[in-house]
Design an enzyme around this catalytic site. Structure first.
Site, mmCIF file in Angstrom:
data_model
loop_
_atom_site.group_PDB
_atom_site.id
_atom_site.type_symbol
_atom_site.label_atom_id
_atom_site.label_comp_id
_atom_site.label_asym_id
_atom_site.label_seq_id
_atom_site.Cartn_x
_atom_site.Cartn_y
_atom_site.Cartn_z
ATOM 1 N N LYS A 1 0.845 -1.203 0.000
ATOM 2 C CA LYS A 1 0.000 0.000 0.000
ATOM 3 C C LYS A 1 0.873 1.243 0.000
ATOM 4 O O LYS A 1 0.623 2.198 -0.732
ATOM 5 C CB LYS A 1 -0.932 -0.010 1.219
ATOM 6 C CG LYS A 1 -2.088 -0.992 1.055
ATOM 7 C CD LYS A 1 -2.823 -1.284 2.357
ATOM 8 C CE LYS A 1 -3.839 -2.410 2.107
ATOM 9 N NZ LYS A 1 -4.398 -2.987 3.330
ATOM 10 N N GLN B 1 -4.929 -1.849 9.466
ATOM 11 C CA GLN B 1 -4.800 -3.180 8.853
ATOM 12 C C GLN B 1 -5.422 -4.236 9.767
ATOM 13 O O GLN B 1 -5.130 -4.297 10.956
ATOM 14 C CB GLN B 1 -3.317 -3.477 8.578
ATOM 15 C CG GLN B 1 -3.067 -4.737 7.777
ATOM 16 C CD GLN B 1 -3.596 -4.678 6.347
ATOM 17 O OE1 GLN B 1 -3.635 -3.614 5.732
ATOM 18 N NE2 GLN B 1 -4.013 -5.806 5.826
ATOM 19 N N ASP C 1 -11.409 2.500 3.599
ATOM 20 C CA ASP C 1 -11.707 1.061 3.497
ATOM 21 C C ASP C 1 -13.201 0.830 3.242
ATOM 22 O O ASP C 1 -13.600 -0.259 2.810
ATOM 23 C CB ASP C 1 -11.386 0.371 4.843
ATOM 24 C CG ASP C 1 -10.110 -0.456 4.797
ATOM 25 O OD1 ASP C 1 -9.769 -0.952 3.712
ATOM 26 O OD2 ASP C 1 -9.486 -0.613 5.859
HETATM 27 N N1 GUN Z 1 -6.868 -7.032 5.840
HETATM 28 C C1 GUN Z 1 -7.113 -7.760 4.720
HETATM 29 N N2 GUN Z 1 -7.762 -7.023 3.809
HETATM 30 C C2 GUN Z 1 -7.951 -5.802 4.348
HETATM 31 C C3 GUN Z 1 -8.549 -4.601 3.875
HETATM 32 O O1 GUN Z 1 -9.091 -4.496 2.769
HETATM 33 N N3 GUN Z 1 -8.517 -3.544 4.742
HETATM 34 C C4 GUN Z 1 -7.968 -3.636 5.970
HETATM 35 N N4 GUN Z 1 -8.006 -2.562 6.755
HETATM 36 N N5 GUN Z 1 -7.406 -4.730 6.446
HETATM 37 C C5 GUN Z 1 -7.391 -5.812 5.619
#
Ligand code: GUN
Length: 283
Positions: free
Chosen positions: A53, A97, A120
């Site tokens: 990211k 996350q 998100d």
């Molecule tokens: N963990 C796995 N996929 C995601 C996601 O799309 N967003 C977040 N915040 N954590 C994740």
């Protein structure tokens, strides 16, 4: 029929070029889109996702802030960090996350992120807005699937869409987005009886169950669009989806591979959402 492969990597690259161009325009107006990513603990997979990211942010000219907190961080400390970021004008998107350590309440964390920075799309306010068809941050994987369909010229209105899987992150919202575009949506899940009875009606089949090779040719209608959201490891440790790719591709009209299908779209839509949030500060 042999299916046309939907190249998610290529579509993601095209979208990223468009996002980078918009970032440039926004920077010329004095706003650099900024994404804060919070990583709690030392989950190996999470660390890889977070680093991807950050890299993508930088590649697109955005500001990226990584906040790493130890596994034993008290919940109140995490919540107060989020509140600080809610008020930070350099930050337009906040992503915590998941999964979080067990002593931290995920629901409280998500609800502490201001809906205006919830890139998100996990906050109940954004989920509600999405359901009502209002302006909202859409969750990145479902949003990415909709872009894949659009970019592949696949029409949705009036089609039978079947979603296998009902997670809050993928299954439920992707069904809602398909419904918003006038599909007739059926949800299937682990308690569904006679799965093939439902899936064989699908013009658009979304597999989001997390079980390797779960969707076989017998589940799929001739010519259907098959979207594979699974990221699994098979017995040999090789990355694979929820769809038995080799047999289903001989029957489907379109199919996404794993890797290079849905996966690359998720980060791209996160960047899109961060840009959207930054643009909204100018309105
Ligand atoms: N963990 C796995 N996929 C995601 C996601 O799309 N967003 C977040 N915040 N954590 C994740």
């Amino acid at each position: 029929m042999t299916a046309q492969i939907i190249n998610g990597k290529e579509i993601a690259e095209k979208k990223k070029v468009q996002i980078a161009e918009e970032v440039k325009l926004l920077k010329a107006k004095g706003v650099t889109p900024g994404l804060a990513v919070i990583l709690v603990g030392n989950n190996h997979a999470s660390r890889t996702y977070v680093s991807n990211k950050q890299k993508t942010c930088e590649e697109l000219g955005m500001y990226s802030l990584l906040i790493e907190l130890p596994e034993e961080t008290p919940e109140v400390e995490l919540l107060s960090k989020i509140e600080e970021l809610n008020g930070d004008s350099k930050i337009h998107g906040i992503l915590v996350q998941l999964p979080l350590p067990e002593h931290i309440d995920e629901k409280k964390v998500i609800e502490t992120i201001t809906p205006a920075k919830d890139v998100d799309g996990f906050h109940p306010i954004n989920i509600g807005r999405m359901m009502a068809g209002q302006n909202a941050f859409l969750p990145c994987t479902p949003f990415g699937i909709m872009v894949l369909l659009e970019e592949s010229g696949i029409s949705i209105s009036g089609k039978n869409a079947v979603v296998v899987g009902r997670s809050n992150i993928v299954g439920k919202p992707v069904g809602q987005l398909l419904l918003n575009q006038n599909a007739t949506v059926t949800y299937c899940h682990s308690r569904t009886k006679d799965l093939a009875v439902h899936t064989s009606q699908a013009d658009i089949l979304i597999a989001a169950v997390g079980i390797p090779n779960f969707i076989r040719a017998e589940h799929v209608k001739e010519g259907a669009v098959v979207i594979d959201v699974g990221i699994n490891r098979n017995d040999e440790g090789k990355l694979c989806g929820d769809v038995a790719f080799n047999e289903v591709r001989e029957k489907a009209g379109y199919i996404t591979p794993v890797p290079k299908g849905v996966g690359p779209m998720t980060i791209t839509m996160l960047m899109y959402n961060t840009l959207k949030s930054a643009k909204e500060t100018l309105r």
